[in-house]
Design a protein around this motif. Structure first.
Motif, PDB file in Angstrom:
ATOM      1  N   GLY A 195     -11.879   7.410   8.918  1.00  0.00           N
ATOM      2  CA  GLY A 195     -12.932   7.443   7.901  1.00  0.00           C
ATOM      3  C   GLY A 195     -14.267   6.916   8.378  1.00  0.00           C
ATOM      4  O   GLY A 195     -14.933   6.163   7.662  1.00  0.00           O
ATOM      5  N   ARG A 196     -14.641   7.294   9.604  1.00  0.00           N
ATOM      6  CA  ARG A 196     -15.913   6.856  10.187  1.00  0.00           C
ATOM      7  C   ARG A 196     -16.064   5.336  10.189  1.00  0.00           C
ATOM      8  O   ARG A 196     -17.140   4.788  10.019  1.00  0.00           O
ATOM      9  N   GLY A 197     -14.921   4.668  10.365  1.00  0.00           N
ATOM     10  CA  GLY A 197     -14.926   3.214  10.492  1.00  0.00           C
ATOM     11  C   GLY A 197     -14.864   2.455   9.182  1.00  0.00           C
ATOM     12  O   GLY A 197     -14.688   1.225   9.178  1.00  0.00           O
ATOM     13  N   GLU A 198     -14.974   3.156   8.055  1.00  0.00           N
ATOM     14  CA  GLU A 198     -14.987   2.452   6.764  1.00  0.00           C
ATOM     15  C   GLU A 198     -13.622   1.872   6.391  1.00  0.00           C
ATOM     16  O   GLU A 198     -13.535   0.957   5.564  1.00  0.00           O
ATOM     17  N   VAL A 199     -12.557   2.379   7.007  1.00  0.00           N
ATOM     18  CA  VAL A 199     -11.223   1.838   6.706  1.00  0.00           C
ATOM     19  C   VAL A 199     -11.111   0.361   7.076  1.00  0.00           C
ATOM     20  O   VAL A 199     -10.332  -0.381   6.470  1.00  0.00           O
ATOM     21  N   PHE A 200     -11.888  -0.061   8.051  1.00  0.00           N
ATOM     22  CA  PHE A 200     -11.764  -1.431   8.545  1.00  0.00           C
ATOM     23  C   PHE A 200     -12.276  -2.467   7.546  1.00  0.00           C
ATOM     24  O   PHE A 200     -12.023  -3.664   7.697  1.00  0.00           O
ATOM     25  N   ASN A 202     -11.597  -2.154   4.218  1.00  0.00           N
ATOM     26  CA  ASN A 202     -10.780  -2.071   3.015  1.00  0.00           C
ATOM     27  C   ASN A 202      -9.748  -3.198   2.974  1.00  0.00           C
ATOM     28  O   ASN A 202      -8.927  -3.340   3.888  1.00  0.00           O
ATOM     29  N   GLU A 203      -9.778  -3.990   1.905  1.00  0.00           N
ATOM     30  CA  GLU A 203      -8.916  -5.165   1.811  1.00  0.00           C
ATOM     31  C   GLU A 203      -7.434  -4.782   1.716  1.00  0.00           C
ATOM     32  O   GLU A 203      -6.569  -5.489   2.247  1.00  0.00           O
ATOM     33  N   HIS A 204      -7.114  -3.698   1.043  1.00  0.00           N
ATOM     34  CA  HIS A 204      -5.720  -3.263   0.933  1.00  0.00           C
ATOM     35  C   HIS A 204      -5.155  -2.900   2.306  1.00  0.00           C
ATOM     36  O   HIS A 204      -4.020  -3.271   2.640  1.00  0.00           O
ATOM     37  N   LEU A 205      -5.943  -2.181   3.091  1.00  0.00           N
ATOM     38  CA  LEU A 205      -5.485  -1.789   4.426  1.00  0.00           C
ATOM     39  C   LEU A 205      -5.354  -3.009   5.339  1.00  0.00           C
ATOM     40  O   LEU A 205      -4.418  -3.102   6.145  1.00  0.00           O
ATOM     41  N   LYS A 206      -6.266  -3.966   5.178  1.00  0.00           N
ATOM     42  CA  LYS A 206      -6.186  -5.190   5.980  1.00  0.00           C
ATOM     43  C   LYS A 206      -4.932  -5.990   5.626  1.00  0.00           C
ATOM     44  O   LYS A 206      -4.273  -6.554   6.510  1.00  0.00           O
ATOM     45  N   GLU A 207      -4.580  -6.006   4.362  1.00  0.00           N
ATOM     46  CA  GLU A 207      -3.394  -6.742   3.927  1.00  0.00           C
ATOM     47  C   GLU A 207      -2.109  -6.078   4.454  1.00  0.00           C
ATOM     48  O   GLU A 207      -1.184  -6.758   4.892  1.00  0.00           O
ATOM     49  N   ILE A 208      -2.069  -4.757   4.412  1.00  0.00           N
ATOM     50  CA  ILE A 208      -0.903  -4.036   4.937  1.00  0.00           C
ATOM     51  C   ILE A 208      -0.775  -4.263   6.444  1.00  0.00           C
ATOM     52  O   ILE A 208       0.324  -4.478   6.967  1.00  0.00           O
ATOM     53  N   ALA A 209      -1.895  -4.245   7.133  1.00  0.00           N
ATOM     54  CA  ALA A 209      -1.877  -4.483   8.586  1.00  0.00           C
ATOM     55  C   ALA A 209      -1.343  -5.885   8.890  1.00  0.00           C
ATOM     56  O   ALA A 209      -0.540  -6.072   9.814  1.00  0.00           O
ATOM     57  N   LYS A 210      -1.757  -6.848   8.085  1.00  0.00           N
ATOM     58  CA  LYS A 210      -1.290  -8.228   8.269  1.00  0.00           C
ATOM     59  C   LYS A 210       0.218  -8.318   8.054  1.00  0.00           C
ATOM     60  O   LYS A 210       0.929  -9.008   8.806  1.00  0.00           O
ATOM     61  N   HIS A 212       2.456  -6.120   8.645  1.00  0.00           N
ATOM     62  CA  HIS A 212       3.186  -5.531   9.773  1.00  0.00           C
ATOM     63  C   HIS A 212       2.743  -6.099  11.127  1.00  0.00           C
ATOM     64  O   HIS A 212       3.206  -5.602  12.171  1.00  0.00           O
ATOM     65  N   ASP A 213       1.870  -7.100  11.097  1.00  0.00           N
ATOM     66  CA  ASP A 213       1.358  -7.704  12.330  1.00  0.00           C
ATOM     67  C   ASP A 213       0.804  -6.632  13.258  1.00  0.00           C
ATOM     68  O   ASP A 213       1.146  -6.558  14.435  1.00  0.00           O
ATOM     69  N   THR A 214      -0.047  -5.801  12.695  1.00  0.00           N
ATOM     70  CA  THR A 214      -0.629  -4.713  13.468  1.00  0.00           C
ATOM     71  C   THR A 214      -2.089  -4.546  13.056  1.00  0.00           C
ATOM     72  O   THR A 214      -2.648  -5.366  12.321  1.00  0.00           O
ATOM     73  N   SER A 215      -2.744  -3.491  13.533  1.00  0.00           N
ATOM     74  CA  SER A 215      -4.159  -3.268  13.242  1.00  0.00           C
ATOM     75  C   SER A 215      -4.338  -2.302  12.077  1.00  0.00           C
ATOM     76  O   SER A 215      -3.442  -1.509  11.760  1.00  0.00           O
ATOM     77  N   VAL A 216      -5.500  -2.353  11.467  1.00  0.00           N
ATOM     78  CA  VAL A 216      -5.837  -1.411  10.403  1.00  0.00           C
ATOM     79  C   VAL A 216      -5.809   0.016  10.946  1.00  0.00           C
ATOM     80  O   VAL A 216      -5.334   0.940  10.275  1.00  0.00           O
ATOM     81  N   ALA A 217      -6.290   0.198  12.166  1.00  0.00           N
ATOM     82  CA  ALA A 217      -6.291   1.534  12.769  1.00  0.00           C
ATOM     83  C   ALA A 217      -4.877   2.099  12.847  1.00  0.00           C
ATOM     84  O   ALA A 217      -4.631   3.265  12.492  1.00  0.00           O
ATOM     85  N   LYS A 218      -3.944   1.272  13.281  1.00  0.00           N
ATOM     86  CA  LYS A 218      -2.566   1.755  13.402  1.00  0.00           C
ATOM     87  C   LYS A 218      -1.932   2.011  12.042  1.00  0.00           C
ATOM     88  O   LYS A 218      -1.118   2.939  11.899  1.00  0.00           O
ATOM     89  N   LEU A 263      -5.849   5.078  -3.029  1.00  0.00           N
ATOM     90  CA  LEU A 263      -7.116   4.373  -2.854  1.00  0.00           C
ATOM     91  C   LEU A 263      -8.269   5.239  -3.373  1.00  0.00           C
ATOM     92  O   LEU A 263      -8.236   6.466  -3.229  1.00  0.00           O
ATOM     93  N   PRO A 264      -9.285   4.641  -3.959  1.00  0.00           N
ATOM     94  CA  PRO A 264     -10.442   5.425  -4.417  1.00  0.00           C
ATOM     95  C   PRO A 264     -11.177   6.033  -3.227  1.00  0.00           C
ATOM     96  O   PRO A 264     -11.031   5.572  -2.090  1.00  0.00           O
ATOM     97  N   GLU A 265     -11.965   7.067  -3.496  1.00  0.00           N
ATOM     98  CA  GLU A 265     -12.635   7.778  -2.399  1.00  0.00           C
ATOM     99  C   GLU A 265     -13.587   6.876  -1.619  1.00  0.00           C
ATOM    100  O   GLU A 265     -14.392   6.148  -2.194  1.00  0.00           O
ATOM    101  N   PHE A 266     -13.473   6.943  -0.302  1.00  0.00           N
ATOM    102  CA  PHE A 266     -14.433   6.296   0.595  1.00  0.00           C
ATOM    103  C   PHE A 266     -14.296   6.939   1.978  1.00  0.00           C
ATOM    104  O   PHE A 266     -13.295   7.577   2.289  1.00  0.00           O
ATOM    105  N   GLY A 267     -15.317   6.779   2.769  1.00  0.00           N
ATOM    106  CA  GLY A 267     -15.279   7.286   4.139  1.00  0.00           C
ATOM    107  C   GLY A 267     -15.501   8.771   4.286  1.00  0.00           C
ATOM    108  O   GLY A 267     -15.433   9.301   5.409  1.00  0.00           O
ATOM    109  N   PHE A 268     -15.777   9.488   3.192  1.00  0.00           N
ATOM    110  CA  PHE A 268     -15.982  10.929   3.248  1.00  0.00           C
ATOM    111  C   PHE A 268     -17.241  11.245   4.055  1.00  0.00           C
ATOM    112  O   PHE A 268     -18.295  10.653   3.848  1.00  0.00           O
TER     113      PHE A 268
END
Length: 280
Positions: A195-200, A202-210, A212-218, A263-268
């Protein structure tokens, strides 16, 4: 590497390497590093201006050609029967290859730029079908085609597109179009998977990454492949190139998948197949 079986019988890795903006020596090095670290699918396009670098990177890797799945694309300024064939030969020469595994129409003709966009797409597709029949292309497909563009193409096509590469990422994943493609047995491939970097942000994605002990990108890439959609992350950083292919050491739960789905629209990107700019 898990593969997706295409409707023409060919198989495509579900994770590939995107090369947008990777040019010159940086592009050569990135492609070589990707191949030496397990990638076997490389995505480029005439519009990226890097087909020569991609070809040199493939050669420099030493990986046998028949082990590599190479995609390139026909730019929207080259649509039409004759121009498509000429553009394909230019791409093939720049890549230094004897054949292309997957050739895509990068953007469909539209009513804004063509008096008869349906005919333009049909004539372009006819050229690609002939190139496939001649053995120069193994699979043919499209990119950024909506249902209306696909249905118009079906009216004259002898070969159904194997792939539709579309913008697909958390915050914008075109669910109705994806469902339509899957019903038509057309594989979906994601561009702009982060999403052109906007995913990084997002608090929900950061929490999921935490979790799984992984990155938001993954997390984003794993979400894509769990949708049975092909992902082609791009990077020229060696560490990220290596990280982006290792998506199979964790799995998102149904709850996590649904959370990301909703998730609501973002990164379009704002890019739309019916509103691309007039030809220069």
């Amino acid at each position: 590497m898990k593969t997706i079986l295409l409707n023409d019988g060919n198989s495509m890795p579900i994770v590939g390497f995107g090369t947008y903006k990777a040019k010159d020596q940086e592009g050569i090095d990135a492609v070589k590093h990707a191949l030496l670290n397990g990638y076997r699918s490389i995505d480029t396009a005439a519009a990226y201006g890097n087909e020569d670098a991609v070809g040199k990177g493939i050669k420099a890797s030493g990986i046998p050609r028949d082990e590599i799945f190479v995609t390139t694309k026909l730019w929207r300024e080259e649509l039409g029967y004759k121009t498509a064939k000429e553009a394909f030969e230019k791409s093939l020469k720049k890549l230094g290859l004897d054949y292309i595994d997957l050739y895509l129409i990068h953007w469909p003709a539209n009513a804004k730029n063509y008096d008869n966009w349906q005919q333009t797409n049909a004539e372009t597709w006819r050229a690609m079908e002939e190139l496939q029949a001649d053995g120069k292309i193994k699979s043919i497909g499209v990119s950024n085609f909506f249902q209306e563009h696909l249905e118009a193409l079906f009216a004259t096509a002898k070969v159904k597109p194997a792939v539709n590469q579309i913008e697909f990422h958390p915050g914008y994943w075109q669910q109705e179009l994806v469902n339509y493609c899957k019903k038509q047995n057309i594989a979906v491939e994601s561009w702009s998977p982060l999403g052109r970097g906007e995913v990084f942000e997002n608090e929900h994605l950061k929490e999921i990454a935490k979790t799984h002990d992984t990155s938001v990108a993954k997390v984003c890439l794993r979400w894509i492949v769990q949708h049975e959609v092909i992902a082609i992350p791009k990077s020229t950083t060696e560490e990220r190139i290596e990280e982006n292919i290792n998506l199979f050491d964790f799995e998102l739960s149904n709850e996590e998948m649904n959370l990301i789905n909703n998730l609501p629209e973002f990164g379009f990107s704002g890019e739309h197949p019916n509103f691309w700019p007039d030809r220069v």
